[in-house]
Design an enzyme around this catalytic site. Sequence first.
Site, PDB file in Angstrom:
ATOM      1  N   LYS A   1      41.043  20.314  45.920  1.00 38.28           N
ATOM      2  CA  LYS A   1      41.537  20.982  47.135  1.00 38.28           C
ATOM      3  C   LYS A   1      40.475  21.978  47.563  1.00 38.28           C
ATOM      4  O   LYS A   1      40.408  23.094  47.062  1.00 38.28           O
ATOM      5  CB  LYS A   1      42.861  21.702  46.793  1.00 38.28           C
ATOM      6  CG  LYS A   1      43.847  21.843  47.945  1.00 38.28           C
ATOM      7  CD  LYS A   1      43.359  22.676  49.106  1.00 38.28           C
ATOM      8  CE  LYS A   1      43.389  24.162  48.835  1.00 38.28           C
ATOM      9  NZ  LYS A   1      42.732  24.941  49.924  1.00 38.28           N
TER      10      LYS A   1
ATOM     11  N   CYS B   1      29.504  35.196  45.273  1.00 39.47           N
ATOM     12  CA  CYS B   1      30.162  36.043  44.278  1.00 39.47           C
ATOM     13  C   CYS B   1      29.153  36.827  43.459  1.00 39.47           C
ATOM     14  O   CYS B   1      29.481  37.850  42.878  1.00 39.47           O
ATOM     15  CB  CYS B   1      31.019  35.185  43.368  1.00 39.47           C
ATOM     16  SG  CYS B   1      30.084  33.826  42.644  1.00 39.47           S
TER      17      CYS B   1
ATOM     18  N   GLU C   1      35.419  44.372  46.241  1.00 35.10           N
ATOM     19  CA  GLU C   1      34.493  43.330  46.661  1.00 35.10           C
ATOM     20  C   GLU C   1      34.522  43.233  48.186  1.00 35.10           C
ATOM     21  O   GLU C   1      35.584  43.054  48.772  1.00 35.10           O
ATOM     22  CB  GLU C   1      34.906  41.990  46.051  1.00 35.10           C
ATOM     23  CG  GLU C   1      33.932  40.882  46.400  1.00 35.10           C
ATOM     24  CD  GLU C   1      34.351  39.522  45.872  1.00 35.10           C
ATOM     25  OE1 GLU C   1      35.517  39.135  46.046  1.00 35.10           O
ATOM     26  OE2 GLU C   1      33.491  38.839  45.291  1.00 35.10           O
TER      27      GLU C   1
HETATM   28  P1  NAD Z   1      40.603  32.529  47.959  1.00 39.74           P
HETATM   29  O1  NAD Z   1      41.093  32.960  46.635  1.00 39.74           O
HETATM   30  O2  NAD Z   1      41.258  33.029  49.165  1.00 39.74           O
HETATM   31  O3  NAD Z   1      40.664  30.936  48.077  1.00 39.74           O
HETATM   32  C1  NAD Z   1      40.039  30.089  47.153  1.00 39.74           C
HETATM   33  C2  NAD Z   1      40.749  28.748  47.152  1.00 39.74           C
HETATM   34  O4  NAD Z   1      42.078  28.918  46.661  1.00 39.74           O
HETATM   35  C3  NAD Z   1      40.906  28.122  48.528  1.00 39.74           C
HETATM   36  O5  NAD Z   1      40.757  26.712  48.410  1.00 39.74           O
HETATM   37  C4  NAD Z   1      42.332  28.483  48.894  1.00 39.74           C
HETATM   38  O6  NAD Z   1      42.896  27.599  49.814  1.00 39.74           O
HETATM   39  C5  NAD Z   1      43.014  28.381  47.549  1.00 39.74           C
HETATM   40  N1  NAD Z   1      44.271  29.159  47.435  1.00 39.74           N
HETATM   41  C6  NAD Z   1      44.650  30.268  48.102  1.00 39.74           C
HETATM   42  N2  NAD Z   1      45.882  30.657  47.727  1.00 39.74           N
HETATM   43  C7  NAD Z   1      46.301  29.782  46.787  1.00 39.74           C
HETATM   44  C8  NAD Z   1      47.483  29.657  46.011  1.00 39.74           C
HETATM   45  N3  NAD Z   1      48.488  30.500  46.138  1.00 39.74           N
HETATM   46  N4  NAD Z   1      47.561  28.644  45.132  1.00 39.74           N
HETATM   47  C9  NAD Z   1      46.537  27.770  44.983  1.00 39.74           C
HETATM   48  N5  NAD Z   1      45.393  27.836  45.692  1.00 39.74           N
HETATM   49  C10 NAD Z   1      45.271  28.823  46.579  1.00 39.74           C
HETATM   50  O7  NAD Z   1      39.056  32.842  47.961  1.00 39.74           O
HETATM   51  P2  NAD Z   1      38.029  32.620  49.164  1.00 39.74           P
HETATM   52  O8  NAD Z   1      38.262  33.702  50.162  1.00 39.74           O
HETATM   53  O9  NAD Z   1      38.045  31.202  49.598  1.00 39.74           O
HETATM   54  O10 NAD Z   1      36.642  32.843  48.426  1.00 39.74           O
HETATM   55  C11 NAD Z   1      36.046  34.081  48.251  1.00 39.74           C
HETATM   56  C12 NAD Z   1      36.279  34.585  46.857  1.00 39.74           C
HETATM   57  O11 NAD Z   1      35.795  33.658  45.905  1.00 39.74           O
HETATM   58  C13 NAD Z   1      35.545  35.864  46.573  1.00 39.74           C
HETATM   59  O12 NAD Z   1      36.381  36.738  45.875  1.00 39.74           O
HETATM   60  C14 NAD Z   1      34.386  35.414  45.693  1.00 39.74           C
HETATM   61  O13 NAD Z   1      33.854  36.402  44.864  1.00 39.74           O
HETATM   62  C15 NAD Z   1      35.015  34.333  44.921  1.00 39.74           C
HETATM   63  N6  NAD Z   1      33.995  33.458  44.364  1.00 39.74           N
HETATM   64  C16 NAD Z   1      33.791  33.456  43.005  1.00 39.74           C
HETATM   65  C17 NAD Z   1      32.811  32.644  42.446  1.00 39.74           C
HETATM   66  C18 NAD Z   1      32.558  32.614  40.965  1.00 39.74           C
HETATM   67  O14 NAD Z   1      31.956  31.649  40.512  1.00 39.74           O
HETATM   68  N7  NAD Z   1      32.958  33.604  40.197  1.00 39.74           N
HETATM   69  C19 NAD Z   1      32.054  31.824  43.287  1.00 39.74           C
HETATM   70  C20 NAD Z   1      32.278  31.868  44.649  1.00 39.74           C
HETATM   71  C21 NAD Z   1      33.268  32.673  45.171  1.00 39.74           C
END
Ligand code: NAD
Length: 501
Positions: free
Chosen positions: A179, A301, A405
């Site tokens: 997803k 990130c 962040e």
């Molecule tokens: P997000 O948590 O909003 O979404 C990430 C994914 O989760 C999306 O596909 C979203 O649709 C899904 N999602 C959202 N709510 C959900 C739920 N209740 N149940 C299941 N899935 C759900 O994050 P984002 O805004 O897309 O990405 C940015 C974040 O990701 C930042 O905090 C960044 O630091 C982090 N990030 C971490 C890494 C790492 O490797 N540590 C890498 C890249 C990004």
Amino acid sequence: TMAHSEALLVLENFIGGKFVPCSSYIDSYNPSTGDVYCRVPDSGKEEVELAVEAAKAAFPIWSSKSPLERSQILNKLADLIEHDLEEFAQAESKDQGKTVTFARTIDIPRAVYNFRFFASSILHHTTECSEMTAVGCVHYTLRTPVGVAGLISPWNLPLYLLTWKIAPAIACGNTVVAKPSEMTSVTAWMMSKLLEKAGKGCDDSLPFFPSGVPPGVVNVVFGMGSKAGEALVCHPDVPLISFTGSTLTAQRITEKSAPHCKRLSLELGGKNPAIIFNDADLSQCIPTTLRSSFANQGEICLCTSRIFVQRGIYNEFVKRFVAEAKKWKVGNPSDPTVSMGALISKEHLEKVRNYVKKAQAEGARVLCGEGVDSLVLPADNQKGYFMLPTVIAEVKDESKCMQEEIFGPVTCVAAFDTEDEVIERANRVKYGLAATVWSSNVGCVHRVARRLQSGLVWTNCWLVRDLNLPFGGMKASGIGREGAKDSYEFFTEVKTITIKH
Ligand code: NAD
């Protein structure tokens, strides 16, 4: 507003090797123009159910293939993506806002490499054996695929991070339901087209070197996290979830998956420090810290957002750093002279801008960028979600800008005096993902690296990754590690067997 000149791109779910339309759709924007240009399936329980069924059906055959057979298929997929690299790079830029140059040199090559890397590493794992001669027993371990893996990825490095999960999951013999983020679904859909192509003519009767990915091994379901994502997390037949995204979402996933005792890998946010000592080589440190702060619009990130500079070089560093930041051109992501494209969405741009306003209200000084310099954009990009690289000084450590962040092109600079002091300040946040340390004193670099609460520490460099070694964060930055051995362990179930002779 809709772009009238172009037809809308309409994506479909990829389930059981076939493209399946959805009953409702979500608008997806081009961040550099503000136009709706694509419609993404708004999947829910029903679609996830079908995808999990397809993945379950494909599991017996896929999991019984040899690592060598799976490896051949992963390599083939890598070749197919690489063949279309330019198309993928253009699409990633249009969908995400990043520059085409970044997508062409970082995102897509890494997606290709993810498949090649796990195609190779899967061939080299061995398991343990221990003998107990006194009781006539030999113990050994076996690793077997877990089942249907649920893979959820964010919008910042769309294909890069999705393939970082798909490749090890299927290399280990699992089948998957992926997803991607609802904001960046296009390259996952393009990859599904290649999976379909690779799956055509797939002949399971061939013992070796089969020609493609059998239907159902990789299923891609598009849609919102709260609907499609949550349906996947709550599905009883998905024993494992690999998630990359925000800490807040990870908390919700942990809660929702708890009744099923799911195995979770959580790669989350960061508030990454750069620690720069008086003896740092600024000719290396300044350009690298600019990249670590502003690459991909600061939407990585691993991006630096707190720069601690030792007092002796603080003034010189700030002067040179700000002068260089001002040279970064922001605008049309297809323009090769542009260093920074658009942020992901209007809402995200507002959120990032608000952090700068908050810092100003608290008495911090914005040295360049948002609110102090003017941003000149080409005519076609006037409605895009752009902002300038922004450097803020005199922000208190307790301020939201130094604690939360931001995930945008904003970085704070602060002076420090001693090693002990800077380690304590660097660690005084809830996150612990990545840090950089700049010094030419190897003893100092080693001491600091050892004491930082951070899953990754780069000294005198940034973003140099060897996929063989673990990747992941401490504290609120995550649970679990991914990498050659770590991914293998996460995506397999281990069993200890004792033989008495
Ligand atoms: P997000 O948590 O909003 O979404 C990430 C994914 O989760 C999306 O596909 C979203 O649709 C899904 N999602 C959202 N709510 C959900 C739920 N209740 N149940 C299941 N899935 C759900 O994050 P984002 O805004 O897309 O990405 C940015 C974040 O990701 C930042 O905090 C960044 O630091 C982090 N990030 C971490 C890494 C790492 O490797 N540590 C890498 C890249 C990004």
